[in-house]
Write an enzyme that holds these catalytic residues in place. Sequence first.
Site: not given
Lengths: 389, 160
Positions: B35, B37, B65, B109
């Site tokens: 993503c 990040d 996020c 994540c």
Amino acid sequence: MKKIYFDYAATSPVDPRVIKAMLPYFSEKFGNPMSLHGFGQEAKLALEKSRKEIADFIGAEIKEIIFTGSATESNNSVLKGLAQANKEKGRHIIISQIEHPCVRESAKWLEKQGYQITRLPVDKYGLLNPRDLENAIKKDTILVSLIHASNEIGTIQPVKELGAACRQKGVLFHTDAVQSFGKIPIDVNKMNIDLLSASSHKIYGPKGVACLYIRKGIKIEPLLHGGGQESGLRSSTSNVPGIVGFAEAVRIAKKDMKKENLRLFRLSQKLIKGLLKIEGSHLNGHPQKKLPNINNFWFDFIEGESLVMQLDLEGIAASTGSACSSVTLEPSHVLMALGLKHQEAHGSLRISLGRWSKESEINYLIRVLPQIVENLRKISPFKTSFKFD
Amino acid sequence: MNLYSKEIMKHFKKPQNVGKIKNPSGLGKVGNIKCGDIMHLYLKIAKDKKEREVIKDVKFETFGCTVAVANTSLLTTMVKGKTIENALKITKEDLVKKLGDVPAIKMHCSMLAVDALGEAIYDYYKKEGKEIAPDLQKRHEHAEKVEREIKRKFHGEEQG
């Protein structure tokens, strides 16, 4: 806690007047319009009256409107149905880089079936250039499908000019008008539109009902075969209450459009002015050629999914084009098509207003957002610049 | 109604150990190829009375996020006071277990936090001229590979 809805571009609440119009068609006037008896004919009357309301709204003839179950279905029908009906004529289709996923994915699917797809680029405001379209049309182009107003940034395309380019070259022109329908005036004749998709739930009507305008004489293969409803183009028992609700939503939208447009325009101006005061904030899309209700921003150094979650904690519902919020984990293709970098699209925020948006809600957002942005920047490793060392 | 579990929201609302450490013993910088990040994790390491290397302080910063923030916040609370050895034993699954329901799409994540910790410890060992265990070496090589892919995927020409 206050609850503020700023996600009208995702969906809208059903207007109480729409519900009232729909109610008799559930249990009382429940007939199947295909039936010969009184129950059926009563429902058929409502169905055809609804069709007329929507046809009149965009300057179409009654028979040129068919009802579907969603705008996704309408768009799939256009791309796949026209490709199928015209496969002997040609196998080239033109779309843009900023289409809704239902057009993008339908085109991708057709590509696998051997069709050739051209995806027109947009400028930094998200605008298409009619000249690019003229140059892209080839001898074997069978369809051009371009979104009228972007669901993410609200930019409105010069549809009339795009349609004229198609007409001049003798190519069919479809526009996905899901966000613009009921918000700004549309006339399919003046705007050179051959096919148009629109949806009920974006304009305070019920979900599960949409329509497709097909100019007289255009051949299209149906996706659904069966009882031959909707002139044989969309077999399925008619969703009469939904369709009646859709028509009532259109009636209200038409009546209030001018006033509501101005009201939303003013609210959006206030919102934009307020949010752009935040350091490192930017507006996405065209500042003027945009829908009055869709506003898209990006904020330096923060990520949009956590921004939306922080707003949710404050009672504010909004959306983002961040990769973190998408099922593919890719950032919004629309924002990327504007030339934004991945990390810039990461920090995007869409605030879409609607019928029940109030000035006090805008003021509230303007008041709470700066602190939220600051808090997220405190967590961010990029406080002054995007440096990925 | 919330998208995420209570535990995730607790850490997200009030993330623990946010910030930088000046002259850290180790610094781990990792990114997420999926993503985009980015995570920075700082460690202050010192020896305790029994001469074991212990994480005295830990801080983090993230461009990511809700789940990325919550995960790292949780990880920092778990490693503080732990020996390096024990900190290295923490897995993605340990974090997920504590956070409750983590949506499948957000599993990566959790990896980000664990990767950042591994990189920070690797950085410390390198600086101290210490021998690096094969497991940690493997983790480092993986992180390096992801880093190269990220640079290519997300900000190609921006890199000098």
